[in-house]
Design a protein around this motif. Sequence first.
Motif, short mmCIF file in Angstrom:
data_model
loop_
_atom_site.label_atom_id
_atom_site.label_comp_id
_atom_site.label_asym_id
_atom_site.label_seq_id
_atom_site.Cartn_x
_atom_site.Cartn_y
_atom_site.Cartn_z
N UNK A 57 0.85 -1.19 0.00
CA UNK A 57 0.00 0.00 0.00
C UNK A 57 0.89 1.24 0.00
N UNK A 58 0.47 2.31 -0.70
CA UNK A 58 1.34 3.48 -0.81
C UNK A 58 1.39 4.29 0.48
N UNK A 59 2.60 4.54 0.97
CA UNK A 59 2.79 5.32 2.18
C UNK A 59 3.62 6.55 1.85
N UNK A 60 3.17 7.68 2.34
CA UNK A 60 3.97 8.89 2.24
C UNK A 60 4.61 9.11 3.60
N UNK A 61 5.93 9.10 3.63
CA UNK A 61 6.60 9.36 4.90
C UNK A 61 7.05 10.81 4.95
N UNK A 62 6.62 11.50 6.00
CA UNK A 62 6.96 12.91 6.16
C UNK A 62 7.84 13.04 7.41
N UNK A 63 8.97 13.70 7.26
CA UNK A 63 9.89 13.85 8.40
C UNK A 63 10.08 15.34 8.69
N UNK A 64 9.83 15.73 9.93
CA UNK A 64 10.03 17.14 10.29
C UNK A 64 11.42 17.34 10.89
N UNK A 65 11.86 18.57 10.93
CA UNK A 65 13.04 18.92 11.72
C UNK A 65 12.61 18.94 13.19
N UNK A 66 13.56 18.83 14.11
CA UNK A 66 13.16 18.83 15.53
C UNK A 66 12.79 20.23 16.03
N UNK A 67 11.76 20.82 15.42
CA UNK A 67 11.38 22.20 15.73
C UNK A 67 10.24 22.27 16.74
N UNK A 68 9.65 21.12 17.07
CA UNK A 68 8.48 21.10 17.94
C UNK A 68 8.95 21.12 19.39
N UNK A 69 8.36 22.02 20.19
CA UNK A 69 8.92 22.26 21.51
C UNK A 69 8.03 21.85 22.68
N UNK A 70 6.92 21.19 22.37
CA UNK A 70 6.09 20.70 23.48
C UNK A 70 5.15 19.62 22.97
N UNK A 71 4.59 18.87 23.91
CA UNK A 71 3.62 17.84 23.55
C UNK A 71 2.40 18.48 22.88
#
Lengths: 495, 101
Positions: free
Chosen positions: A152-166
């Motif tokens: 099945x087709x999966x799009x993998x998205x990777x962010x930079x570690x810019x998120x600073x809280x839950x």
Amino acid sequence: MSDQTLTTRTIVGLEIHVQLQTKTKMFCGCPVRFEAPPNSCVCPVCLGHPGALPVMNGQAYRWAVLTGMALNCAIARHTKWDRKSYFYPDLPKNYQISQYDLPLASDGYFEVQVGAGTKRVRIRRAHLEEDAGKNLHDTGNCTLVDLNRAGAPLLEIVTEPDIESAEEAYVFCIELQRLVTHLGVSEGVMQKGQMRFEPNVNVAIESQGREYRTPIVEIKNLNSFRAVRQAIEYEAQRQTAAWRENADYQLGTVPNENRGWNADKGVTEFQRGKEAAHDYRYFPDPDLVPVEVSDVMLEEIRAMLPELPIARRRRFAEQYGLSVKDAETLVEHRATAELFERVVAGGAPAEVVGKQLVNVWLKLANDRGVAVTDLGVDETRMAELAKIAADGTVNKTAANQIAEIMLSRGESPRQLAEELGLVQVQDMDSTRRWVEEAFTANENAVRDALQNPKKMQAAVGFLRGQAMKGSGGKADPKLLGELIEERLARLRTGS
Amino acid sequence: MASSLDEAAVRHVARLARLKITDTEATLFASQLSKVLEYVEQLNEVDTRNVPPTAHALPVSNVFREDVVRASWTTDQALHNAPDGHDGFFRVPKVLDQESS
């Protein structure tokens, strides 16, 4: 460490897998179906039989590029496919087709609304790959394998570690789900595993003028937005506590690890260390030719890009004077947002249309488990109902009643209002009579309304309801309210 | 530069491929695989300084398929050559290691 004055900052990068809603798999014509009987959507290609050759699903590629554009990414003009080798029964070929050094999209960003501010999270890359099958472990000494999902087709998205809280991670994930459903590239249903989140979490700890960083933990098995938030919160606290306990608990000193989220216990549990780095032996897949993205192809895909949810929410609030909450509800699904604008285009006042969609039509649709566009009432008739509510022909209660009847009958809302006797009566004498009757029949409520400060408000509301009931739902609620107040005032002064 | 594969490398690759090999086999495969590498190394004699790198030999790109469902195999066909099956599933020895991607 017993230093109480330390400050901590959570650092989160997200890896998200989005299952695209193509009819067929990434590299073969087998259908992508959830809950089909095991191994009923498989063929030589997705079973990895020798000699079977994969062929790219063009739709999946276009949708992946579209999503990359919506994430403000640079779109690669040349990409290829790579084999990622690992041995596990859910992957019959012993390699997964993926993109290694040439992802189809990279260097983008995605902005989300966190509290009153806007948070920009950079997107490192987005690439396409094939999903694996499913292993069932709970059967004695064996593992059962279902390969329906394999390929099945999966799009993998990777962010930079810019998120600073839950909380930021939580909002990001929800907003990303809105984005992909708005784009129409994925159904984004968490329960069906169509979106899977893997946060990488560590903590920067500042103590006595120095900064320490804890080892990075990748959290697995998250299947809800709530789990994303809880797991990150838990992990940040756990890592801070581990560092307090042992100052050697630091990035570079202690190896990074994978931990699984245990939703029942609300904790993360150790899965495996990462010191034995995976050796996936990536190499170009000789069975698949490269993709060259032409200017024409880019423009064709760009033309498919709709107004994105955040922009649309802002515009709805500004242009139509909707509340932020109503705008959010209407934009939750692209079809609803587009329906709203068609109804308004039919000449009905936007505010009334917005209220009716949110409070009446969406509710009727939810009760029936269908989309609001599948209620069988088109934009023209919705606009008519909004118009007769706006011009005072019917009151709100009557409009709700008519809406429900419109689901099974084709007459215009105005005809239905007349036939059912729901046309609002503005006549002073009739309205006064309904008020009189309500007062005579409910002496206790009248007494409370006059003398009991605690129950006053409820009693007035009750009397209004009774009078409305007496009118058969036809009274003008505003006039009714005025006459009730007038009558109470007269009783108070004893006239 | 002559590359060769020592026994440690053979054991590493075998472990990645979930293959159990004996010490005798490790020695044997190390020498055999080194010979294969030596053979392929002849390619290093070709001057490729002016040849752009490519992942493919064919001058073909963009082979796409329409997103149209084609008949799959029946479950019986899918399981036909499998060593073991159960209720439509493939049945394999128990896997404990959670190493899927």
